[in-house]
Design a protein around this motif. Structure first.
Motif, PDB file in Angstrom:
ATOM      1  N   GLU A  77       0.835  -1.181   0.000  1.00  0.00           N
ATOM      2  CA  GLU A  77       0.000   0.000   0.000  1.00  0.00           C
ATOM      3  C   GLU A  77       0.872   1.233   0.000  1.00  0.00           C
ATOM      4  O   GLU A  77       1.975   1.239   0.523  1.00  0.00           O
ATOM      5  N   SER A  78       0.366   2.300  -0.534  1.00  0.00           N
ATOM      6  CA  SER A  78       1.116   3.541  -0.649  1.00  0.00           C
ATOM      7  C   SER A  78       1.527   4.041   0.724  1.00  0.00           C
ATOM      8  O   SER A  78       0.707   4.282   1.594  1.00  0.00           O
ATOM      9  N   VAL A 258       0.199  -6.834 -13.755  1.00  0.00           N
ATOM     10  CA  VAL A 258       1.087  -6.270 -12.740  1.00  0.00           C
ATOM     11  C   VAL A 258       1.859  -5.130 -13.385  1.00  0.00           C
ATOM     12  O   VAL A 258       2.723  -5.342 -14.233  1.00  0.00           O
ATOM     13  N   SER A 259       1.524  -3.912 -12.991  1.00  0.00           N
ATOM     14  CA  SER A 259       2.164  -2.726 -13.539  1.00  0.00           C
ATOM     15  C   SER A 259       3.350  -2.329 -12.674  1.00  0.00           C
ATOM     16  O   SER A 259       3.184  -1.997 -11.498  1.00  0.00           O
ATOM     17  N   LEU A 260       4.539  -2.365 -13.260  1.00  0.00           N
ATOM     18  CA  LEU A 260       5.708  -1.966 -12.493  1.00  0.00           C
ATOM     19  C   LEU A 260       5.693  -0.479 -12.168  1.00  0.00           C
ATOM     20  O   LEU A 260       6.237  -0.055 -11.150  1.00  0.00           O
ATOM     21  N   GLU A 261       5.053   0.303 -13.018  1.00  0.00           N
ATOM     22  CA  GLU A 261       4.912   1.732 -12.711  1.00  0.00           C
ATOM     23  C   GLU A 261       4.075   1.927 -11.448  1.00  0.00           C
ATOM     24  O   GLU A 261       4.400   2.786 -10.610  1.00  0.00           O
ATOM     25  N   ASN A 262       3.016   1.149 -11.315  1.00  0.00           N
ATOM     26  CA  ASN A 262       2.174   1.260 -10.122  1.00  0.00           C
ATOM     27  C   ASN A 262       2.913   0.835  -8.865  1.00  0.00           C
ATOM     28  O   ASN A 262       2.779   1.456  -7.804  1.00  0.00           O
ATOM     29  N   ILE A 263       3.704  -0.231  -8.975  1.00  0.00           N
ATOM     30  CA  ILE A 263       4.481  -0.686  -7.815  1.00  0.00           C
ATOM     31  C   ILE A 263       5.471   0.397  -7.400  1.00  0.00           C
ATOM     32  O   ILE A 263       5.604   0.723  -6.220  1.00  0.00           O
ATOM     33  N   VAL A 272      11.421   2.134 -12.343  1.00  0.00           N
ATOM     34  CA  VAL A 272      10.968   0.752 -12.163  1.00  0.00           C
ATOM     35  C   VAL A 272      12.128  -0.228 -12.167  1.00  0.00           C
ATOM     36  O   VAL A 272      11.994  -1.355 -11.675  1.00  0.00           O
ATOM     37  N   CYS A 273      13.260   0.169 -12.730  1.00  0.00           N
ATOM     38  CA  CYS A 273      14.423  -0.724 -12.766  1.00  0.00           C
ATOM     39  C   CYS A 273      15.006  -0.957 -11.379  1.00  0.00           C
ATOM     40  O   CYS A 273      15.841  -1.853 -11.191  1.00  0.00           O
ATOM     41  N   ASN A 274      14.592  -0.161 -10.396  1.00  0.00           N
ATOM     42  CA  ASN A 274      15.064  -0.352  -9.030  1.00  0.00           C
ATOM     43  C   ASN A 274      14.259  -1.400  -8.271  1.00  0.00           C
ATOM     44  O   ASN A 274      14.633  -1.790  -7.168  1.00  0.00           O
ATOM     45  N   LEU A 275      13.147  -1.844  -8.839  1.00  0.00           N
ATOM     46  CA  LEU A 275      12.320  -2.833  -8.156  1.00  0.00           C
ATOM     47  C   LEU A 275      13.004  -4.193  -8.154  1.00  0.00           C
ATOM     48  O   LEU A 275      13.497  -4.645  -9.177  1.00  0.00           O
ATOM     49  N   THR A 276      13.010  -4.841  -7.009  1.00  0.00           N
ATOM     50  CA  THR A 276      13.623  -6.159  -6.929  1.00  0.00           C
ATOM     51  C   THR A 276      12.644  -7.224  -7.423  1.00  0.00           C
ATOM     52  O   THR A 276      11.420  -7.034  -7.367  1.00  0.00           O
ATOM     53  N   ALA A 281       7.298 -10.061  -7.425  1.00  0.00           N
ATOM     54  CA  ALA A 281       6.640 -11.342  -7.168  1.00  0.00           C
ATOM     55  C   ALA A 281       5.543 -11.196  -6.111  1.00  0.00           C
ATOM     56  O   ALA A 281       4.483 -11.827  -6.213  1.00  0.00           O
ATOM     57  N   ILE A 282       5.780 -10.368  -5.098  1.00  0.00           N
ATOM     58  CA  ILE A 282       4.760 -10.121  -4.080  1.00  0.00           C
ATOM     59  C   ILE A 282       3.517  -9.527  -4.725  1.00  0.00           C
ATOM     60  O   ILE A 282       2.389  -9.936  -4.447  1.00  0.00           O
ATOM     61  N   GLU A 283       3.725  -8.562  -5.621  1.00  0.00           N
ATOM     62  CA  GLU A 283       2.588  -7.936  -6.292  1.00  0.00           C
ATOM     63  C   GLU A 283       1.860  -8.924  -7.196  1.00  0.00           C
ATOM     64  O   GLU A 283       0.626  -8.879  -7.315  1.00  0.00           O
ATOM     65  N   VAL A 284       2.607  -9.830  -7.831  1.00  0.00           N
ATOM     66  CA  VAL A 284       1.970 -10.872  -8.651  1.00  0.00           C
ATOM     67  C   VAL A 284       1.011 -11.696  -7.796  1.00  0.00           C
ATOM     68  O   VAL A 284      -0.141 -11.947  -8.180  1.00  0.00           O
ATOM     69  N   LEU A 285       1.479 -12.104  -6.618  1.00  0.00           N
ATOM     70  CA  LEU A 285       0.625 -12.907  -5.744  1.00  0.00           C
ATOM     71  C   LEU A 285      -0.558 -12.101  -5.219  1.00  0.00           C
ATOM     72  O   LEU A 285      -1.654 -12.638  -5.036  1.00  0.00           O
ATOM     73  N   GLU A 286      -0.341 -10.801  -4.961  1.00  0.00           N
ATOM     74  CA  GLU A 286      -1.443  -9.944  -4.526  1.00  0.00           C
ATOM     75  C   GLU A 286      -2.537  -9.908  -5.596  1.00  0.00           C
ATOM     76  O   GLU A 286      -3.735 -10.018  -5.299  1.00  0.00           O
ATOM     77  N   GLN A 287      -2.109  -9.738  -6.847  1.00  0.00           N
ATOM     78  CA  GLN A 287      -3.081  -9.658  -7.934  1.00  0.00           C
ATOM     79  C   GLN A 287      -3.798 -10.992  -8.139  1.00  0.00           C
ATOM     80  O   GLN A 287      -5.008 -11.030  -8.413  1.00  0.00           O
ATOM     81  N   ILE A 288      -3.075 -12.087  -8.015  1.00  0.00           N
ATOM     82  CA  ILE A 288      -3.692 -13.410  -8.150  1.00  0.00           C
ATOM     83  C   ILE A 288      -4.696 -13.641  -7.031  1.00  0.00           C
ATOM     84  O   ILE A 288      -5.795 -14.158  -7.251  1.00  0.00           O
ATOM     85  N   GLU A 289      -4.324 -13.243  -5.824  1.00  0.00           N
ATOM     86  CA  GLU A 289      -5.237 -13.406  -4.689  1.00  0.00           C
ATOM     87  C   GLU A 289      -6.524 -12.618  -4.904  1.00  0.00           C
ATOM     88  O   GLU A 289      -7.628 -13.122  -4.662  1.00  0.00           O
ATOM     89  N   THR A 290      -6.393 -11.378  -5.358  1.00  0.00           N
ATOM     90  CA  THR A 290      -7.567 -10.557  -5.639  1.00  0.00           C
ATOM     91  C   THR A 290      -8.454 -11.231  -6.673  1.00  0.00           C
ATOM     92  O   THR A 290      -9.694 -11.251  -6.554  1.00  0.00           O
ATOM     93  N   LEU A 291      -7.819 -11.771  -7.712  1.00  0.00           N
ATOM     94  CA  LEU A 291      -8.556 -12.438  -8.785  1.00  0.00           C
ATOM     95  C   LEU A 291      -9.313 -13.652  -8.267  1.00  0.00           C
ATOM     96  O   LEU A 291     -10.502 -13.843  -8.562  1.00  0.00           O
ATOM     97  N   LEU A 292      -8.654 -14.483  -7.469  1.00  0.00           N
ATOM     98  CA  LEU A 292      -9.255 -15.736  -7.027  1.00  0.00           C
ATOM     99  C   LEU A 292     -10.287 -15.554  -5.932  1.00  0.00           C
ATOM    100  O   LEU A 292     -11.123 -16.448  -5.719  1.00  0.00           O
ATOM    101  N   LYS A 293     -10.253 -14.423  -5.254  1.00  0.00           N
ATOM    102  CA  LYS A 293     -11.216 -14.178  -4.183  1.00  0.00           C
ATOM    103  C   LYS A 293     -12.489 -13.515  -4.676  1.00  0.00           C
ATOM    104  O   LYS A 293     -13.422 -13.315  -3.903  1.00  0.00           O
TER     105      LYS A 293
END
Length: 294
Positions: A77-78, A258-263, A272-276, A281-293
């Motif tokens: 979260e921001s 998963v938008s790297l700009e948003n992350i 965005v090149c500074n993102l590890t 991967a955390i954001e990928v799982l967040e988006q998948i969780e939102t989708l599946l719920k």
């Protein structure tokens, strides 16, 4: 109680040094026992990896609260972070949280060349306890070790795409996989039919960042980036723009984006090149969780 930050810390000088102990690995241990909730203000600077080495990023002010080591996975979260900003721990916790929702379904990462599908995919697979496969690598192995660039040169793109479809067909019959697809896998509708047996995630990276990444490592392994005279970055940017015009709409067929700009915006970073890979991967799982719920 132990509060950890996975990158280097620069503490504000006003923090009471008698109540903290600096650890060699950059972690910070509070000597006070954790009873009621306590908050401390710290200033940290992330020492983030890039392809060109390590570079300091501007300080961020975070609120560090006393909590136990077994923290729940954090939402990106921001302006907010968990008490223990350990990317690996957060990723592991999030993977455990969504395991019941995934139910063994495969995850297919799609996106432009250079978007980090393979790197992020390996991190995801390790966190989930899944196997990882890279479609391009499987095609190369099936053809006796011939590289993708050589396949395009000797047999043409259609031949490569046929083999790509066959690889996806076989993978779609399996479970508990994270699959990194080729940048052009999205152009064939039949490939989507196979990927829809699992969950597809689009890693959306700004073209400018892709051009910088690809230019830095060279384009020899990228058969669709023609070798023309002129500035390497500008010609790569031009060719990527053309490819995205052809594929952009197809990427939107993915189940999640998963938008790297948003992350980066949530982390108050401008590059965005500074993102590890772990943060992505955390954001990928967040988006998948939102989708599946839903």
């Amino acid at each position: 109680m132990e509060t950890k930050v996975s990158q280097s810390l620069q503490l504000s000088t006003w923090m009471n040094s008698e109540r903290t102990v600096r650890k060699p690995n950059g972690s910070l241990r509070f000597s006070q026992n954790c009873g009621e909730q306590h908050s401390y203000k710290t200033t940290i600077s992330y020492h983030l990896p890039t392809r060109k080495g390590w570079s300091w990023q501007r300080p961020l002010v975070l609120k560090v609260s006393c909590s136990s080591e077994n923290v729940p996975a954090s939402m990106l979260e921001s302006g907010s972070f968990p008490a223990s900003f350990n990317e690996t721990k957060i990723l592991e916790n999030k993977a455990k949280e969504i395991e019941q929702y995934l139910n063994g379904r495969c995850i297919y990462l799609v996106g432009m060349m250079g978007s980090g599908k393979t790197t992020v995919g390996k991190v995801l697979s390790e966190a989930l306890g899944y196997s990882f496969y890279d479609c391009d690598t499987l095609i190369e192995q099936a053809l006796g070790g011939t590289t993708v660039a050589e396949i395009f040169k000797s047999h043409g793109e259609n031949f490569f795409r046929d083999n790509e479809t066959e690889v996806l067909r076989k993978l779609s019959m399996m479970h508990r996989l994270v699959v990194s697809t080729g940048g052009g896998a999205v152009v064939r509708p039949i490939n989507w039919r196979y990927m829809q047996k699992g969950i597809s995630v689009w890693l959306d990276v700004p073209l400018e960042a892709l051009a910088r990444r690809i230019t830095a490592v060279g384009t020899n392994s990228r058969p669709l980036l023609h070798h023309e005279s002129g500035d390497p970055y500008l010609k790569t940017m031009k060719q990527l723009s053309t490819l995205f015009e052809e594929r952009g709409e197809a990427y939107t067929n993915a189940n999640a984006r998963v938008s790297l700009e948003n992350i980066a915006a949530k982390l108050r970073d401008t590059d965005v090149c500074n993102l590890t890979p772990a943060v992505i991967a955390i954001e990928v799982l967040e988006q998948i969780e939102t989708l599946l719920k839903k």
